[in-house]
Design a protein around this motif. Structure first.
Motif, PDB file in Angstrom:
ATOM      1  N   UNK C 220      21.047  -6.761   7.767  1.00  0.00           N
ATOM      2  CA  UNK C 220      22.742  -6.425   7.688  1.00  0.00           C
ATOM      3  C   UNK C 220      22.621  -4.915   7.709  1.00  0.00           C
ATOM      4  N   UNK C 221      23.654  -4.369   8.296  1.00  0.00           N
ATOM      5  CA  UNK C 221      24.050  -3.063   8.029  1.00  0.00           C
ATOM      6  C   UNK C 221      25.441  -2.930   7.336  1.00  0.00           C
ATOM      7  N   UNK C 222      25.634  -1.726   6.719  1.00  0.00           N
ATOM      8  CA  UNK C 222      26.949  -1.707   6.044  1.00  0.00           C
ATOM      9  C   UNK C 222      27.410  -0.344   6.017  1.00  0.00           C
ATOM     10  N   UNK C 223      28.603  -0.356   5.173  1.00  0.00           N
ATOM     11  CA  UNK C 223      29.299   0.970   5.054  1.00  0.00           C
ATOM     12  C   UNK C 223      29.801   1.149   3.800  1.00  0.00           C
TER      13      UNK C 223
ATOM     14  N   UNK D 221      26.428  -7.624  -3.570  1.00  0.00           N
ATOM     15  CA  UNK D 221      25.271  -7.511  -4.008  1.00  0.00           C
ATOM     16  C   UNK D 221      24.449  -8.503  -3.257  1.00  0.00           C
ATOM     17  N   UNK D 222      23.037  -8.426  -3.023  1.00  0.00           N
ATOM     18  CA  UNK D 222      22.523  -9.187  -2.071  1.00  0.00           C
ATOM     19  C   UNK D 222      21.055  -9.325  -2.470  1.00  0.00           C
ATOM     20  N   UNK D 223      20.495 -10.233  -1.408  1.00  0.00           N
ATOM     21  CA  UNK D 223      19.051 -10.642  -1.718  1.00  0.00           C
ATOM     22  C   UNK D 223      18.073 -10.461  -0.224  1.00  0.00           C
ATOM     23  N   UNK D 224      17.068 -10.050  -0.473  1.00  0.00           N
ATOM     24  CA  UNK D 224      15.981 -10.008   0.650  1.00  0.00           C
ATOM     25  C   UNK D 224      14.885 -11.009   0.674  1.00  0.00           C
ATOM     26  N   UNK D 225      14.837 -11.786   1.733  1.00  0.00           N
ATOM     27  CA  UNK D 225      13.360 -12.525   1.817  1.00  0.00           C
ATOM     28  C   UNK D 225      12.471 -11.852   2.775  1.00  0.00           C
ATOM     29  N   UNK D 226      11.195 -11.362   2.371  1.00  0.00           N
ATOM     30  CA  UNK D 226      10.452 -10.674   3.219  1.00  0.00           C
ATOM     31  C   UNK D 226       8.968 -11.250   3.000  1.00  0.00           C
ATOM     32  N   UNK D 227       8.087 -10.819   4.158  1.00  0.00           N
ATOM     33  CA  UNK D 227       6.619 -11.351   3.919  1.00  0.00           C
ATOM     34  C   UNK D 227       6.038 -10.226   2.781  1.00  0.00           C
ATOM     35  N   UNK D 228       5.288 -10.771   2.305  1.00  0.00           N
ATOM     36  CA  UNK D 228       4.306 -10.097   1.140  1.00  0.00           C
ATOM     37  C   UNK D 228       3.296  -9.232   1.918  1.00  0.00           C
ATOM     38  N   UNK D 229       3.217  -7.949   1.548  1.00  0.00           N
ATOM     39  CA  UNK D 229       2.219  -7.241   1.991  1.00  0.00           C
ATOM     40  C   UNK D 229       1.772  -6.265   0.957  1.00  0.00           C
ATOM     41  N   UNK D 230       0.714  -5.404   1.086  1.00  0.00           N
ATOM     42  CA  UNK D 230       0.028  -5.053   0.249  1.00  0.00           C
ATOM     43  C   UNK D 230       1.141  -3.959  -0.392  1.00  0.00           C
ATOM     44  N   UNK D 231       2.142  -3.349   0.231  1.00  0.00           N
ATOM     45  CA  UNK D 231       2.997  -2.563  -0.375  1.00  0.00           C
ATOM     46  C   UNK D 231       4.129  -3.433  -0.662  1.00  0.00           C
ATOM     47  N   UNK D 232       4.264  -3.317  -2.103  1.00  0.00           N
ATOM     48  CA  UNK D 232       5.336  -4.035  -2.736  1.00  0.00           C
ATOM     49  C   UNK D 232       6.545  -3.914  -2.246  1.00  0.00           C
ATOM     50  N   UNK D 237      11.034  -7.783   6.700  1.00  0.00           N
ATOM     51  CA  UNK D 237      12.514  -8.524   6.221  1.00  0.00           C
ATOM     52  C   UNK D 237      12.545  -9.539   7.067  1.00  0.00           C
ATOM     53  N   UNK D 238      12.877 -10.723   6.654  1.00  0.00           N
ATOM     54  CA  UNK D 238      13.009 -12.078   7.241  1.00  0.00           C
ATOM     55  C   UNK D 238      14.685 -12.368   7.456  1.00  0.00           C
ATOM     56  N   UNK D 239      15.078 -12.226   6.172  1.00  0.00           N
ATOM     57  CA  UNK D 239      16.735 -12.716   6.129  1.00  0.00           C
ATOM     58  C   UNK D 239      17.202 -11.833   4.756  1.00  0.00           C
ATOM     59  N   UNK D 240      18.478 -11.343   5.018  1.00  0.00           N
ATOM     60  CA  UNK D 240      19.275 -10.834   4.046  1.00  0.00           C
ATOM     61  C   UNK D 240      20.351 -11.303   3.836  1.00  0.00           C
ATOM     62  N   UNK D 241      21.090 -11.400   2.921  1.00  0.00           N
ATOM     63  CA  UNK D 241      22.417 -12.212   2.498  1.00  0.00           C
ATOM     64  C   UNK D 241      23.071 -11.397   1.187  1.00  0.00           C
ATOM     65  N   UNK D 242      24.624 -11.223   1.346  1.00  0.00           N
ATOM     66  CA  UNK D 242      25.138 -10.609   0.434  1.00  0.00           C
ATOM     67  C   UNK D 242      26.162 -11.372  -0.190  1.00  0.00           C
ATOM     68  N   UNK D 243      26.765 -11.063  -1.381  1.00  0.00           N
ATOM     69  CA  UNK D 243      27.776 -11.769  -2.144  1.00  0.00           C
ATOM     70  C   UNK D 243      28.744 -10.618  -2.581  1.00  0.00           C
TER      71      UNK D 243
END
Lengths: 289, 289, 289, 289
Positions: C220-223, D221-232, D237-243
């Protein structure tokens, strides 16, 4: 700041005229109301004024009803006082699909939805285990079609009426209860039941709406939560949501995505209703979000 | 990487059978196609296979047509080759509301929409200055109702037909052109014109849809961009978008918010069409975004 | 119903205490205010009470200021009275990208945005024709870097200050004006200018945010539209919107899609501001939609 | 149409060059693949070609691996063949909040998510009843801080490693598992675990992000689902959504609304992953929706 021990809500509607807000806020000063939220709306369509006030106070519901009684009479108000600590007694009716019931029970359990579900009614047994997991009594009222063409619908609805009384039900949530209710039943439930329509009303009324939508090649599907009225699918709309779809999805995919939208839409409508945020302006709803 | 000097697109549809992709990609190897984008869809409804391939090559459109000719014949393909440098010759038809025309002309000018607008037609003069600002000829074809009950619609459409030929128009965009076209005209424009319907089809067909929506108390309004067919409001849907509304908005507010959604929806549909991303699967569209 | 000839708005903020609404609505009864819209908010963070009331009345702005003066003093209110017939005098500042300016001027012309744009300022000449099309004076203030390393920024800002006074500017809209303002200038514009940040703040501050976003692979991108304060990119947020993106889009595609979101976000922020719907609660905004 | 008895998926990535699609579709003709879905992407950033093909065939996974082996070797492909009938063995890790686990288990049970959850791990006991309701073994691995400042994290992770092996786990879903994993653990889980970040990354990293967002007065506000890597918090990023949120909501309201977005975002990411629709392009994901 000293906060009152009770958290109350007043909702009211009346013919619009100058001075209403001044009068009602004056009456609320008598119970030392510390207002946290207040919304009002003057409907140009019906000439009706609507208001919702939430406040902390040491006074009780009865004290507050007494304090606003004169003003309510003077302005011909339809006024109600609620205590946020008292949850709405809600009957959930389901058939086989448990997605929305699962959402509502989870949220009740988590305390994020102000409902108390004393009983669940279904015409099938599939969701009994989930009801028991959440410690809610489950009443199975099967709909039986006899070989001679008659059925037990009348008895089934009589049983349902009995349950409404026995459990002192204030709200009925039709969470994909796939049976058509009789005219008598819809009259009894008028404005006291919320239905989820598996379509973006007024499009695609009738059976298999997602298949209708798929045949038509729509790019968005949606769901509509509305109050039950005698005129099926025409009750006041509380909430509508949509979900994007595309050519690559099958009608079955439409159904699955549709189910998720339905659940979210119905849960939102139940939340607003039980927070006393929905007022009726004829066939339309006023939502004080 | 050496990049070909031409950026071409092949779109095709044909009865589905094994080997199509292998065959077409084999043919494209002959023109050294460096594929940047490729999408395909096998419609389970119609048994039709759809594909769109975009690629860089030193070959021309004619070279590519020759290269795929045998495969196209063997698989009974409806195949087209386009050069992305050649913009779609687009006629915009408007009445008085310039919002969508403004959006399309701005984007044409900014180079973000692959259209060339050689002429604008309107039944009113209001938008002539905006057309001139963007250096586009503006043809005024008024619709006149005579006192004796007759009108000049036949002459007006004859003039429009002439313009379609004169300017070699490939696409007609009905950007809130508020006149009903004759059956003959819609047949001529069949699948070659995009209309914006000021409603979320199939809800609220007919006149004053936002007022209908307002009366019904909906919580979302929407717009539908679709191809023109003989059956008004029933052509294949290209794009649909919605906008949230609430009880506090008037029907006039619905109209204003609706206009913004209409403009965005139509601009998106025009973009996909002119990028050759829309293929027809009977009454439904396949959109290769 | 007899409707007053003036349509006025009162906005106010003050330390929260019981009786405010009763007092202010009492004062408004003196001018026979027929309230059409009223919203309030009690900020638990700051203990501040906010209110916006819109009403019809035969009284003038001065009459209304007089009517509420005692209450305003008693409750230590920061109160303002506006006439909706008086549009906000707005300066638009741009560089080369005209999308947002195009949107604002179109809406001003269509009467859907309550702004009056008496002048446009730019450091480039590109958008002069569009300004002239809408009959708005265009002042070119180029930013010149001299060979000796000095520049004319001080003179340019002095000229800008002069224009702010000369045209009696109430609001400055930075519609992609790509120059950094001096501390003195941002202090002068504090809370009186709205900037569009080409990112979903607080992510991706700084240069080339869409490229940063693309590198990070966001979905998602935003402004963000926000008031200008001394601390760049940290002013109170008025509106934020997002647009879905995917892996197939280039950073350049991100930019193009981002531009559309920016324009819509800024136009919304300007609309709310000029309808006097935005109040400040410290670093946060209260938006009375 | 004769449909093959197996429904298989091939995913592949390799350095881009002409002829890949022709070669792979040729190889698939050997197993009489009836392709239902096919997507490809040529990453201009990395020069890598990505493809996903789903098809019906009478051939097995092993047959298909053999059929494409030569092509895979010739083009230096990282290629995988999956059978859609084989569900991804998924470990869910939770703490106290059961919303997302509830969603995942409900969908597994309903058959709408191709996962098999053989075991659930938690550092608390709260969600044991829900696990048992869905007949899933629940392993309690408490994290204990000893009075001397040491803790049992090393033992806890050793136990977790054991469970990963014992249950042959292919995917770990961190559904609000509120413990920080060791570097050794994140290396072992690299790209094999999906985390839900309770924020719209890269904004608001670190603790109490909703409170940070509330302090900043954001409108989404939003949430991000992502793969775990060494760098927390920096994995692909797999998916992002907002509310949408507004000024009237408290930080606690942000949390509640955020939870709903998190659940939906994580469920979507798990669905795409287990349908083998997510391929990795360096730090970015390619999602073949």
């Amino acid at each position: 700041m000293v906060i009152g021990k009770n958290n109350l809500i007043v909702t009211l509607s009346c013919p619009n005229q100058p001075g209403i807000v001044h009068a009602i806020t004056g009456a609320l000063l008598e119970v030392n109301a510390d207002i946290s939220e207040s919304q009002q709306f003057d409907s140009p369509n019906s000439g009706t004024f609507f208001m919702r006030v939430q406040f902390a106070t040491d006074a009780t519901v009865a004290d507050t009803e007494a304090a606003i009684a004169d003003v309510a009479k003077q302005y011909d108000m339809d006024a109600h006082v609620y205590d946020t600590a008292v949850k709405t007694r809600t009957l959930i009716m389901v058939s086989k699909d448990g997605r929305t019931m699962n959402e509502l029970l989870f949220q009740q359990h988590a305390g994020t939805l102000p409902v108390e579900v004393p009983v669940i009614v279904s015409n099938h047994l599939d969701l009994q285990p989930m009801a028991y997991f959440y410690d809610v009594p489950f009443v199975h009222i099967p709909i039986i079609k006899h070989p001679d063409g008659t059925d037990n619908k009348a008895e089934a609805e009589a049983r349902l009426m009995q349950i409404l009384d026995q459990y002192d039900i204030e709200l009925v949530v039709l969470a994909r209860y796939m049976q058509i209710l009789s005219d008598e039943m819809t009259r009894k439930l008028d404005k006291k039941a919320i239905n989820i329509h598996h379509s973006f009303l007024p499009s695609f009324k009738g059976a298999r709406p997602y298949h209708q939508a798929h045949d038509r090649g729509v790019k968005l599907i949606g769901a509509t939560a509305h109050y039950v009225t005698a005129d099926l699918d025409e009750g006041p709309i509380i909430e509508q949501r949509v979900q994007r779809v595309n050519h690559a999805l099958t009608a079955q995919d439409f159904v699955q995505r549709g189910r998720a939208v339905e659940g979210a839409t119905l849960a939102q409508a139940v939340q607003w209703h039980t927070e006393h945020r929905v007022l009726l302006d004829g066939d339309r709803t006023v939502i004080f979000e």
